[in-house]
Write a protein that holds these residues in place. Structure first.
Motif, PDB file in Angstrom:
ATOM      1  N   SER A  17      49.025  44.559  50.774  1.00 18.99           N
ATOM      2  CA  SER A  17      47.987  45.457  51.285  1.00 18.99           C
ATOM      3  C   SER A  17      46.877  44.600  51.863  1.00 18.99           C
ATOM      4  CB  SER A  17      47.456  46.383  50.179  1.00 18.99           C
ATOM      5  OG  SER A  17      46.959  45.633  49.099  1.00 18.99           O
ATOM      6  N   ASP A  18      46.365  45.064  53.002  1.00 19.07           N
ATOM      7  CA  ASP A  18      45.237  44.321  53.557  1.00 19.07           C
ATOM      8  C   ASP A  18      43.992  44.742  52.801  1.00 19.07           C
ATOM      9  OD1 ASP A  18      45.039  46.866  54.624  1.00 19.07           O
ATOM     10  OD2 ASP A  18      44.350  46.197  56.580  1.00 19.07           O
ATOM     11  N   THR A  19      43.000  43.913  52.845  1.00 23.11           N
ATOM     12  CA  THR A  19      41.798  44.227  52.085  1.00 23.11           C
ATOM     13  C   THR A  19      40.575  43.756  52.838  1.00 23.11           C
ATOM     14  OG1 THR A  19      40.755  44.039  49.923  1.00 23.11           O
ATOM     15  CG2 THR A  19      41.841  42.072  50.745  1.00 23.11           C
ATOM     16  N   GLU A  20      39.524  44.500  52.682  1.00 26.28           N
ATOM     17  CA  GLU A  20      38.232  44.124  53.243  1.00 26.28           C
ATOM     18  C   GLU A  20      37.435  43.437  52.154  1.00 26.28           C
ATOM     19  OE1 GLU A  20      36.844  44.437  56.322  1.00 26.28           O
ATOM     20  OE2 GLU A  20      38.812  45.088  57.025  1.00 26.28           O
ATOM     21  N   LEU A  21      36.837  42.336  52.484  1.00 25.00           N
ATOM     22  CA  LEU A  21      36.054  41.593  51.503  1.00 25.00           C
ATOM     23  C   LEU A  21      34.558  41.823  51.655  1.00 25.00           C
ATOM     24  CD1 LEU A  21      37.972  38.197  51.570  1.00 25.00           C
ATOM     25  CD2 LEU A  21      38.296  40.143  50.038  1.00 25.00           C
ATOM     26  N   ASP A  22      34.182  42.718  52.545  1.00 25.06           N
ATOM     27  CA  ASP A  22      32.760  42.946  52.811  1.00 25.06           C
ATOM     28  C   ASP A  22      31.984  43.407  51.579  1.00 25.06           C
ATOM     29  OD1 ASP A  22      33.239  42.199  55.407  1.00 25.06           O
ATOM     30  OD2 ASP A  22      33.390  44.254  56.158  1.00 25.06           O
ATOM     31  N   ASP A  23      32.622  44.153  50.688  1.00 24.68           N
ATOM     32  CA  ASP A  23      31.935  44.652  49.495  1.00 24.68           C
ATOM     33  C   ASP A  23      32.115  43.747  48.281  1.00 24.68           C
ATOM     34  OD1 ASP A  23      31.036  46.865  50.914  1.00 24.68           O
ATOM     35  OD2 ASP A  23      32.805  48.047  50.405  1.00 24.68           O
ATOM     36  N   VAL A  24      32.864  42.674  48.449  1.00 22.34           N
ATOM     37  CA  VAL A  24      33.114  41.729  47.359  1.00 22.34           C
ATOM     38  C   VAL A  24      32.011  40.673  47.375  1.00 22.34           C
ATOM     39  CG1 VAL A  24      34.718  40.025  46.444  1.00 22.34           C
ATOM     40  CG2 VAL A  24      35.590  42.129  47.456  1.00 22.34           C
ATOM     41  N   GLU A  25      31.281  40.576  46.270  1.00 26.85           N
ATOM     42  CA  GLU A  25      30.152  39.648  46.218  1.00 26.85           C
ATOM     43  C   GLU A  25      30.388  38.440  45.328  1.00 26.85           C
ATOM     44  OE1 GLU A  25      26.601  41.780  45.287  1.00 26.85           O
ATOM     45  OE2 GLU A  25      26.846  43.163  46.956  1.00 26.85           O
ATOM     46  N   THR A  26      31.330  38.555  44.380  1.00 23.01           N
ATOM     47  CA  THR A  26      31.570  37.463  43.436  1.00 23.01           C
ATOM     48  C   THR A  26      33.065  37.267  43.242  1.00 23.01           C
ATOM     49  OG1 THR A  26      31.612  38.894  41.484  1.00 23.01           O
ATOM     50  CG2 THR A  26      29.442  38.040  42.173  1.00 23.01           C
ATOM     51  N   LEU A  27      33.415  36.139  42.649  1.00 26.91           N
ATOM     52  CA  LEU A  27      34.812  35.886  42.316  1.00 26.91           C
ATOM     53  C   LEU A  27      35.312  36.933  41.326  1.00 26.91           C
ATOM     54  CD1 LEU A  27      37.324  34.140  42.537  1.00 26.91           C
ATOM     55  CD2 LEU A  27      36.360  32.671  40.754  1.00 26.91           C
ATOM     56  N   SER A  28      34.461  37.370  40.430  1.00 26.68           N
ATOM     57  CA  SER A  28      34.823  38.402  39.469  1.00 26.68           C
ATOM     58  C   SER A  28      35.180  39.713  40.183  1.00 26.68           C
ATOM     59  CB  SER A  28      33.678  38.621  38.481  1.00 26.68           C
ATOM     60  OG  SER A  28      34.014  39.593  37.546  1.00 26.68           O
ATOM     61  N   ASP A  29      34.406  40.069  41.204  1.00 25.99           N
ATOM     62  CA  ASP A  29      34.706  41.266  42.002  1.00 25.99           C
ATOM     63  C   ASP A  29      36.070  41.133  42.673  1.00 25.99           C
ATOM     64  OD1 ASP A  29      32.181  42.257  41.380  1.00 25.99           O
ATOM     65  OD2 ASP A  29      31.317  41.773  43.349  1.00 25.99           O
ATOM     66  N   ALA A  34      41.927  42.463  42.849  1.00 28.00           N
ATOM     67  CA  ALA A  34      43.327  42.053  42.727  1.00 28.00           C
ATOM     68  C   ALA A  34      44.010  42.787  41.575  1.00 28.00           C
ATOM     69  CB  ALA A  34      43.412  40.539  42.527  1.00 28.00           C
ATOM     70  N   ARG A  35      43.330  42.900  40.454  1.00 29.84           N
ATOM     71  CA  ARG A  35      43.925  43.585  39.295  1.00 29.84           C
ATOM     72  C   ARG A  35      44.209  45.049  39.591  1.00 29.84           C
ATOM     73  NH1 ARG A  35      39.933  40.190  36.595  1.00 29.84           N
ATOM     74  NH2 ARG A  35      41.096  38.507  35.592  1.00 29.84           N
ATOM     75  N   GLU A  36      43.382  45.665  40.409  1.00 33.50           N
ATOM     76  CA  GLU A  36      43.600  47.063  40.774  1.00 33.50           C
ATOM     77  C   GLU A  36      44.877  47.239  41.591  1.00 33.50           C
ATOM     78  OE1 GLU A  36      40.105  48.440  42.810  1.00 33.50           O
ATOM     79  OE2 GLU A  36      38.825  48.037  41.082  1.00 33.50           O
ATOM     80  N   ALA A  37      45.300  46.177  42.268  1.00 33.74           N
ATOM     81  CA  ALA A  37      46.508  46.247  43.099  1.00 33.74           C
ATOM     82  C   ALA A  37      47.788  46.216  42.275  1.00 33.74           C
ATOM     83  CB  ALA A  37      46.518  45.095  44.099  1.00 33.74           C
ATOM     84  N   SER A  38      47.670  45.874  40.991  1.00 31.87           N
ATOM     85  CA  SER A  38      48.854  45.791  40.135  1.00 31.87           C
ATOM     86  C   SER A  38      48.585  46.446  38.793  1.00 31.87           C
ATOM     87  CB  SER A  38      49.250  44.323  39.916  1.00 31.87           C
ATOM     88  OG  SER A  38      50.359  44.260  39.065  1.00 31.87           O
ATOM     89  N   PRO A  39      48.896  47.729  38.669  1.00 30.96           N
ATOM     90  CA  PRO A  39      48.632  48.427  37.411  1.00 30.96           C
ATOM     91  C   PRO A  39      49.428  47.867  36.230  1.00 30.96           C
ATOM     92  CG  PRO A  39      49.851  49.830  38.939  1.00 30.96           C
ATOM     93  CD  PRO A  39      49.504  48.583  39.675  1.00 30.96           C
ATOM     94  N   ASP A  40      50.530  47.149  36.500  1.00 33.32           N
ATOM     95  CA  ASP A  40      51.351  46.600  35.423  1.00 33.32           C
ATOM     96  C   ASP A  40      50.943  45.188  35.035  1.00 33.32           C
ATOM     97  OD1 ASP A  40      52.851  48.926  35.395  1.00 33.32           O
ATOM     98  OD2 ASP A  40      54.271  48.165  36.879  1.00 33.32           O
ATOM     99  N   GLU A  41      49.800  44.739  35.518  1.00 34.76           N
ATOM    100  CA  GLU A  41      49.268  43.403  35.223  1.00 34.76           C
ATOM    101  C   GLU A  41      50.210  42.288  35.650  1.00 34.76           C
ATOM    102  OE1 GLU A  41      47.693  42.937  31.303  1.00 34.76           O
ATOM    103  OE2 GLU A  41      46.360  44.643  31.503  1.00 34.76           O
TER     104      GLU A  41
END
Length: 178
Positions: A17-29, A34-41
């Motif tokens: 999936s492509d992703t926009e990083l404009d709203d990502v401010e930290t490595l934690s974000d 990334a974790r949201e992209a894989s519900p099975d961890e």
């Protein structure tokens, strides 16, 4: 211009999936995204490239800390997206340490060896901001996925993401989001 994509490993192979990083401010974000992209961890790779000058890989395996590789730290440093990845720890700096000069060691009258205060400040600022024109991070980040440290370090920024996706067997899914 930058490109960023998430590759999530699933039972059926890789999903992109492509992703926009404009709203990502930290490595934690970024790790949370990334974790949201894989519900099975499962393993998720965040692949980032910017203007064929550098690329980065962030690997998130479940709740573990993200692992990071950046192909050229100095080039990434000039990018807001690179700044997300270039943590103090990754650059070998003490987290939260003040990179400024040691005030106890400074000659504050500016007369030492005929050097001006401006020269001293420029040199100290350059030293504090020095970032290597080389790869930084975990160069073994993709070893278990079929890309050795040597292969990763040899990748050119202009084709790295395609080469990585091809080695993973995910080139077709990555191409769908490009």
């Amino acid at each position: 211009m930058y490109f960023a994509a998430l590759l999530a490993r699933t039972e059926d192979g890789w999903e992109a999936s492509d992703t926009e990083l404009d709203d990502v401010e930290t490595l934690s974000d970024l790790a949370d995204l990334a974790r949201e992209a894989s519900p099975d961890e499962d393993t998720v790779l965040v692949l980032i490239e910017q203007e064929d000058s550098w690329f980065g890989v962030v690997r998130v395996d479940g709740e573990e800390d993200p692992r990071i590789y950046v192909s050229d730290a100095a080039a990434a440093r000039r990018s807001a997206y690179g700044e997300l990845l270039l943590t103090d720890e990754l650059l070998g700096r003490e987290p939260g340490a003040d990179d400024g000069p040691d005030l106890d060691a400074l000659d504050l009258d500016g007369t030492e060896d005929g050097e001006s205060e401006e020269d001293d400040e420029e040199e100290q600022g350059a030293a504090a901001d020095a970032v290597p024109h080389s790869p930084v991070g975990d160069s073994e980040i993709l070893d278990d996925l079929g890309i050795s440290e040597k292969e990763l370090r040899a990748l050119e920024a202009d084709d790295a993401l395609n080469t990585i996706a091809e080695a993973l067997g995910a080139s077709e899914v990555l191409e769908t989001v490009r």
